[in-house]
Design a protein around this motif. Structure first.
Motif, PDB file in Angstrom:
ATOM      1  N   GLY A 178      85.686  48.029  45.528  1.00  0.00           N
ATOM      2  CA  GLY A 178      85.101  46.710  45.280  1.00  0.00           C
ATOM      3  C   GLY A 178      84.821  46.476  43.809  1.00  0.00           C
ATOM      4  N   SER A 179      85.660  47.024  42.953  1.00  0.00           N
ATOM      5  CA  SER A 179      85.451  46.826  41.511  1.00  0.00           C
ATOM      6  C   SER A 179      86.681  46.154  40.913  1.00  0.00           C
ATOM      7  CB  SER A 179      85.192  48.182  40.827  1.00  0.00           C
ATOM      8  OG  SER A 179      86.300  49.026  41.021  1.00  0.00           O
ATOM      9  N   ILE A 180      86.494  45.589  39.753  1.00  0.00           N
ATOM     10  CA  ILE A 180      87.643  45.099  39.001  1.00  0.00           C
ATOM     11  C   ILE A 180      87.696  45.937  37.722  1.00  0.00           C
ATOM     12  CG2 ILE A 180      87.701  42.743  39.921  1.00  0.00           C
ATOM     13  CD1 ILE A 180      86.294  43.158  36.563  1.00  0.00           C
ATOM     14  N   PRO A 181      88.847  46.118  37.112  1.00  0.00           N
ATOM     15  CA  PRO A 181      90.150  45.534  37.412  1.00  0.00           C
ATOM     16  C   PRO A 181      90.900  46.278  38.520  1.00  0.00           C
ATOM     17  CG  PRO A 181      90.322  46.977  35.507  1.00  0.00           C
ATOM     18  CD  PRO A 181      88.881  46.979  35.912  1.00  0.00           C
ATOM     19  N   ASP A 210      83.195  37.903  45.598  1.00  0.00           N
ATOM     20  CA  ASP A 210      84.609  38.017  46.020  1.00  0.00           C
ATOM     21  C   ASP A 210      85.047  39.475  46.150  1.00  0.00           C
ATOM     22  OD1 ASP A 210      84.825  35.293  45.910  1.00  0.00           O
ATOM     23  OD2 ASP A 210      86.131  35.233  44.125  1.00  0.00           O
ATOM     24  N   HIS A 211      84.449  40.333  45.293  1.00  0.00           N
ATOM     25  CA  HIS A 211      84.878  41.740  45.262  1.00  0.00           C
ATOM     26  C   HIS A 211      84.431  42.524  46.500  1.00  0.00           C
ATOM     27  CE1 HIS A 211      80.859  41.495  43.706  1.00  0.00           C
ATOM     28  NE2 HIS A 211      80.730  42.801  43.544  1.00  0.00           N
ATOM     29  N   LEU A 212      83.565  41.911  47.293  1.00  0.00           N
ATOM     30  CA  LEU A 212      83.075  42.614  48.491  1.00  0.00           C
ATOM     31  C   LEU A 212      83.681  42.044  49.770  1.00  0.00           C
ATOM     32  CD1 LEU A 212      79.341  42.875  47.349  1.00  0.00           C
ATOM     33  CD2 LEU A 212      81.141  44.606  47.138  1.00  0.00           C
ATOM     34  N   THR A 218      93.156  51.194  40.689  1.00  0.00           N
ATOM     35  CA  THR A 218      91.846  50.566  40.870  1.00  0.00           C
ATOM     36  C   THR A 218      90.791  50.983  39.846  1.00  0.00           C
ATOM     37  OG1 THR A 218      91.207  52.273  42.439  1.00  0.00           O
ATOM     38  CG2 THR A 218      92.229  50.289  43.371  1.00  0.00           C
ATOM     39  N   SER A 219      91.208  51.511  38.712  1.00  0.00           N
ATOM     40  CA  SER A 219      90.211  51.769  37.664  1.00  0.00           C
ATOM     41  C   SER A 219      90.834  51.476  36.305  1.00  0.00           C
ATOM     42  CB  SER A 219      89.704  53.212  37.708  1.00  0.00           C
ATOM     43  OG  SER A 219      90.673  54.073  37.172  1.00  0.00           O
ATOM     44  N   PHE A 220      89.979  51.168  35.354  1.00  0.00           N
ATOM     45  CA  PHE A 220      90.438  50.832  34.005  1.00  0.00           C
ATOM     46  C   PHE A 220      91.350  51.929  33.460  1.00  0.00           C
ATOM     47  CE2 PHE A 220      90.538  50.533  29.511  1.00  0.00           C
ATOM     48  CZ  PHE A 220      90.363  49.199  29.191  1.00  0.00           C
ATOM     49  N   THR A 221      90.854  53.162  33.526  1.00  0.00           N
ATOM     50  CA  THR A 221      91.595  54.241  32.872  1.00  0.00           C
ATOM     51  C   THR A 221      92.935  54.510  33.564  1.00  0.00           C
ATOM     52  OG1 THR A 221      90.256  55.815  34.112  1.00  0.00           O
ATOM     53  CG2 THR A 221      89.602  55.412  31.857  1.00  0.00           C
ATOM     54  N   SER A 257      84.850  40.357  31.581  1.00  0.00           N
ATOM     55  CA  SER A 257      84.395  41.647  32.124  1.00  0.00           C
ATOM     56  C   SER A 257      85.261  42.767  31.536  1.00  0.00           C
ATOM     57  CB  SER A 257      84.509  41.641  33.649  1.00  0.00           C
ATOM     58  OG  SER A 257      85.862  41.791  33.990  1.00  0.00           O
ATOM     59  N   CYS A 258      85.128  43.978  32.101  1.00  0.00           N
ATOM     60  CA  CYS A 258      85.936  45.085  31.577  1.00  0.00           C
ATOM     61  C   CYS A 258      87.434  44.840  31.803  1.00  0.00           C
ATOM     62  CB  CYS A 258      85.501  46.410  32.184  1.00  0.00           C
ATOM     63  SG  CYS A 258      85.543  46.459  33.983  1.00  0.00           S
ATOM     64  N   SER A 259      87.767  43.986  32.769  1.00  0.00           N
ATOM     65  CA  SER A 259      89.189  43.700  33.012  1.00  0.00           C
ATOM     66  C   SER A 259      89.829  43.002  31.808  1.00  0.00           C
ATOM     67  CB  SER A 259      89.369  42.861  34.285  1.00  0.00           C
ATOM     68  OG  SER A 259      88.643  41.661  34.224  1.00  0.00           O
ATOM     69  N   GLU A 317      68.921  46.392  38.367  1.00  0.00           N
ATOM     70  CA  GLU A 317      68.334  46.572  39.716  1.00  0.00           C
ATOM     71  C   GLU A 317      68.893  47.809  40.415  1.00  0.00           C
ATOM     72  OE1 GLU A 317      70.176  44.029  38.693  1.00  0.00           O
ATOM     73  OE2 GLU A 317      71.962  44.040  39.971  1.00  0.00           O
ATOM     74  N   ARG A 318      70.063  48.250  39.964  1.00  0.00           N
ATOM     75  CA  ARG A 318      70.662  49.450  40.569  1.00  0.00           C
ATOM     76  C   ARG A 318      69.868  50.712  40.215  1.00  0.00           C
ATOM     77  NH1 ARG A 318      76.879  47.675  39.542  1.00  0.00           N
ATOM     78  NH2 ARG A 318      77.431  47.447  41.719  1.00  0.00           N
ATOM     79  N   TYR A 319      69.117  50.644  39.109  1.00  0.00           N
ATOM     80  CA  TYR A 319      68.427  51.838  38.596  1.00  0.00           C
ATOM     81  C   TYR A 319      66.916  51.729  38.669  1.00  0.00           C
ATOM     82  CZ  TYR A 319      73.041  52.625  36.539  1.00  0.00           C
ATOM     83  OH  TYR A 319      74.370  52.814  36.360  1.00  0.00           O
TER      84      TYR A 319
HETATM   85  N1  LIG Z   1      84.868  52.818  36.586  1.00  0.00           N
HETATM   86  C1  LIG Z   1      85.378  51.505  36.930  1.00  0.00           C
HETATM   87  C2  LIG Z   1      84.361  50.502  36.524  1.00  0.00           C
HETATM   88  C3  LIG Z   1      84.749  49.098  36.752  1.00  0.00           C
HETATM   89  C4  LIG Z   1      83.542  48.213  36.856  1.00  0.00           C
HETATM   90  O1  LIG Z   1      82.398  48.677  36.880  1.00  0.00           O
HETATM   91  N2  LIG Z   1      83.771  46.916  36.904  1.00  0.00           N
HETATM   92  C5  LIG Z   1      82.681  46.003  37.104  1.00  0.00           C
HETATM   93  C6  LIG Z   1      82.864  44.743  36.306  1.00  0.00           C
HETATM   94  S1  LIG Z   1      82.921  45.028  34.556  1.00  0.00           S
HETATM   95  C7  LIG Z   1      82.622  45.645  38.561  1.00  0.00           C
HETATM   96  O2  LIG Z   1      83.633  45.627  39.225  1.00  0.00           O
HETATM   97  N3  LIG Z   1      81.427  45.361  39.060  1.00  0.00           N
HETATM   98  C8  LIG Z   1      81.225  44.979  40.413  1.00  0.00           C
HETATM   99  C9  LIG Z   1      80.405  45.999  41.132  1.00  0.00           C
HETATM  100  O3  LIG Z   1      80.336  47.151  40.689  1.00  0.00           O
HETATM  101  O4  LIG Z   1      79.833  45.634  42.165  1.00  0.00           O
HETATM  102  C10 LIG Z   1      86.704  51.282  36.232  1.00  0.00           C
HETATM  103  O5  LIG Z   1      87.016  52.082  35.365  1.00  0.00           O
HETATM  104  O6  LIG Z   1      87.445  50.345  36.542  1.00  0.00           O
END
Ligand SMILES: N[C@@H](CCC(=O)N[C@@H](CS)C(=O)NCC(=O)O)C(=O)O
Length: 205
Positions: A49-52, A36-38, A63-66, A9-11, A115-117
């Motif tokens: 609820g996002s990774i990383p 797990d993220h929820l 809690t965000s990539f940047t 994933s982006c992590s 499905e989100r869009y």
């Molecule tokens: N803007 C967030 C985006 C992170 C993101 O979208 N991660 C995805 C996985 S690549 C995620 O956690 N998805 C689970 C979800 O959104 O429910 C960041 O920079 O960390």
């Protein structure tokens, strides 16, 4: 430190930065498919609820990539994960935001979670096609901006970790990478930290 990640994933981009610095950390796998993220215990650390997520030694979480990438570059300056030259630094930061917010956020999010869009007028397939179009156009922009350089801002920086994970995804869904991105992707895969991360996350190079 505790690093919450999902293989592939982006992590993966942050995982690469942690290995490039040579940090010791505890890896926690978050299974997105299983949700797990929820779960409350994860939401207590990262309410989005996002990774990383990076839980630092002082107990605070990024809690965000940047935010994680910029903090790593700032906290470990000897590794030079951002160029010292101000113009090069700005172009690295801009490219990282472009990869994370636009290529990932606007493009791949449509491809992977259509499905989100989707609506009654815009079915899932149309959303995914739109996502691919956004990614292809954006990678072409990266190509035109970076052509002639080994790395996005000249030397390896946090921007390269973000570009790598979107190139990796594009490759996985059989999208053609424009010449700069193809060369950058291959160059990244020769870096020992990248090879180690891909192997640890279960990918063969
Ligand atoms: N803007 C967030 C985006 C992170 C993101 O979208 N991660 C995805 C996985 S690549 C995620 O956690 N998805 C689970 C979800 O959104 O429910 C960041 O920079 O960390």
């Amino acid at each position: 430190m505790k690093f919450y990640m999902t293989p592939g994933s982006c992590s993966t981009g942050i995982h690469i930065l942690l290995e490039e610095i040579g940090l010791i950390f505890e890896a926690h796998i978050v299974n997105l498919v299983k949700g797990d993220h929820l779960k409350p215990e994860y939401l207590a650390i990262n309410p989005n609820g996002s990774i990383p997520t990076l839980l630092r030694d002082d107990g605070t979480a990024l809690t965000s990539f940047t935010a994680i990438a910029i903090w790593l570059a700032t906290a470990y300056p000897r590794r030079k994960l951002l160029p010292e030259d101000e113009a090069a630094k700005q172009s690295a930061l801009e490219m990282m935001h472009f990869c994370v917010d636009h290529i990932h956020g606007d493009g791949f999010r449509r491809v992977f979670t259509p499905e989100r869009y989707a609506t009654s007028k815009t079915p899932i397939e149309a959303v995914q096609a739109e996502g691919r179009k956004i990614v292809a156009a954006a990678l072409q922009t990266v190509n035109d901006e970076c052509l002639g350089r080994d790395y996005v801002a000249g030397t390896f920086s946090i921007a390269d970790a973000s570009l790598f994970y979107v190139e990796f995804w594009a490759d996985k869904i059989s999208m053609e990478l424009p010449p700069y991105c193809r060369a950058h992707y291959e160059r990244m895969k020769t870096r020992p930290a990248v090879r180690q991360v891909l192997a640890e996350e279960g990918y063969r190079i």
